[in-house]
Design an enzyme around this catalytic site. Structure first.
Site, PDB file in Angstrom:
ATOM      1  N   ASP A  64     -29.466  -1.205 156.141  1.00  0.00           N
ATOM      2  CA  ASP A  64     -30.067   0.298 156.362  1.00  0.00           C
ATOM      3  C   ASP A  64     -29.082   1.029 155.795  1.00  0.00           C
ATOM      4  OD1 ASP A  64     -32.100   1.751 157.413  1.00  0.00           O
ATOM      5  OD2 ASP A  64     -30.877   2.540 159.087  1.00  0.00           O
ATOM      6  N   SER A  65     -29.801   2.335 154.984  1.00  0.00           N
ATOM      7  CA  SER A  65     -28.905   3.036 154.311  1.00  0.00           C
ATOM      8  C   SER A  65     -29.448   4.508 154.241  1.00  0.00           C
ATOM      9  CB  SER A  65     -29.061   2.707 152.470  1.00  0.00           C
ATOM     10  OG  SER A  65     -28.637   1.302 152.497  1.00  0.00           O
ATOM     11  N   PHE A 147     -33.801   6.824 142.904  1.00  0.00           N
ATOM     12  CA  PHE A 147     -34.841   7.229 143.841  1.00  0.00           C
ATOM     13  C   PHE A 147     -34.319   7.875 144.821  1.00  0.00           C
ATOM     14  CE2 PHE A 147     -33.163   3.174 145.283  1.00  0.00           C
ATOM     15  CZ  PHE A 147     -33.104   3.348 146.647  1.00  0.00           C
ATOM     16  N   GLY A 148     -35.150   8.277 145.712  1.00  0.00           N
ATOM     17  CA  GLY A 148     -34.542   9.047 147.205  1.00  0.00           C
ATOM     18  C   GLY A 148     -33.852  10.322 146.689  1.00  0.00           C
ATOM     19  N   ARG A 176     -24.694   0.604 148.744  1.00  0.00           N
ATOM     20  CA  ARG A 176     -25.295  -0.690 148.924  1.00  0.00           C
ATOM     21  C   ARG A 176     -24.603  -1.866 148.162  1.00  0.00           C
ATOM     22  NH1 ARG A 176     -30.097   0.631 147.984  1.00  0.00           N
ATOM     23  NH2 ARG A 176     -31.081   1.051 149.926  1.00  0.00           N
TER      24      ARG A 176
END
Lengths: 192, 192
Positions: A64-65, A147-148, A176
């Site tokens: 989870d990030s 992304f994000g 990550r």
């Protein structure tokens, strides 16, 4: 080689992490993951890994990030993917953070990408580790990779955003990448 | 009676606080307040009070208030009035908080309304005090009184939202009422 479930339906993530967890044969999830209701990255990562074990019977890994923004007391954090109120609208999430930080001066625009990576085994054992990439946030997006929140995040020591890095360069320093490189030998030892 | 500037252009706030600061004659601000760039309620309240002194030459009082949500690490906090990215859109702010907390269970929906109230004097002295009203957040709005996040906030010990309280009942327990009732005797003593 040992088969390991990666508790995600995102095949891009499977391919990315297969490069790091090269001792194992990663498989994506075939079930629909439950909602993320934990109070921390670690809780969510562990819950996802345990859900993977329950669904597959295989050793499972999950992460989870998110982005923790100093001027937002560490939020969006675990809500990073749903910050604008619904899941996965990257453009709305990024635009909202920029709006919230519109009056925040450069000196207080520090942030970090954080990842919790976990494994869970059928015998009940589990571990979770963290990776973190510190940086600061721009006032306008720059770059088209990633992304994000990548287009507004400049990693400490660099002058480009995460969205201006090549995928390989980003993997090498990313939260990550760090977390799963730390998790790999722990999982190897646990399965030995 | 001593004239005191209340550093706001909101005449409703002037009338509300005149009832609490009854020893003084309150005047509203005639200038356009600068942007709020402090890192805390206290910094913003002090900056506004000092701005009032600079603009008017009068003893000045000001407040900064907001909602601190436990599951959002204390945010929206000082960004409460601009949480959805632009100033003063109460409906968008409330809707956003509900969306962000959609998966957060009842046990973790604690929150508090917080107010920092400050005075500043022409001789450079100043003080700041806080008021806080603890409660928890609903999943849907209820009630039509008040403003901001009142319709989703149930004060501890009550079963109605702040937006279902009469203005008088809300004043009696509110964070702003508490803060200014604490500030009044300090200002009286400072001006004696």
């Amino acid at each position: 080689m040992t088969r390991v479930l990666l508790a995600t339906k995102n095949l891009g993530k499977v391919a990315e992490l297969q490069r790091i967890l090269s001792e194992f044969v990663l498989e994506g999830a075939s079930y629909e993951p439950g909602p993320e209701t934990g109070a921390s990255f670690a809780e969510n990562a562990l819950a996802k890994a345990r859900e993977g074990v329950a669904a597959s019977g295989l050793p499972s890994v999950a992460d989870d990030s998110g982005l923790t923004v100093d001027a937002l007391n560490g939020m969006p954090g675990i809500l990073s993917a749903r910050w604008a109120g619904r899941h996965g609208d990257d453009a709305a999430n990024l635009s909202l953070v920029l709006g919230q930080l519109a009056d925040v001066p450069s000196a207080r625009r520090g942030a970090a990408f954080v990842c919790a990576a976990a494994y869970a085994l059928p015998d009940g054992r589990s571990e979770v580790v963290h990776g973190e990439l510190r940086g600061s946030l721009l006032y306008e997006p720059r770059g088209t990779n990633g992304f994000g929140y990548d287009p507004i995040f400049v990693p400490d020591g660099l002058s480009v955003t995460s969205a201006e890095l090549s995928p390989e360069d980003k993997d090498a320093i990313s939260h990550r990448g760090q977390a799963f490189r730390a998790l790999a030998p722990l999982l190897t030892a646990a399965l030995a």
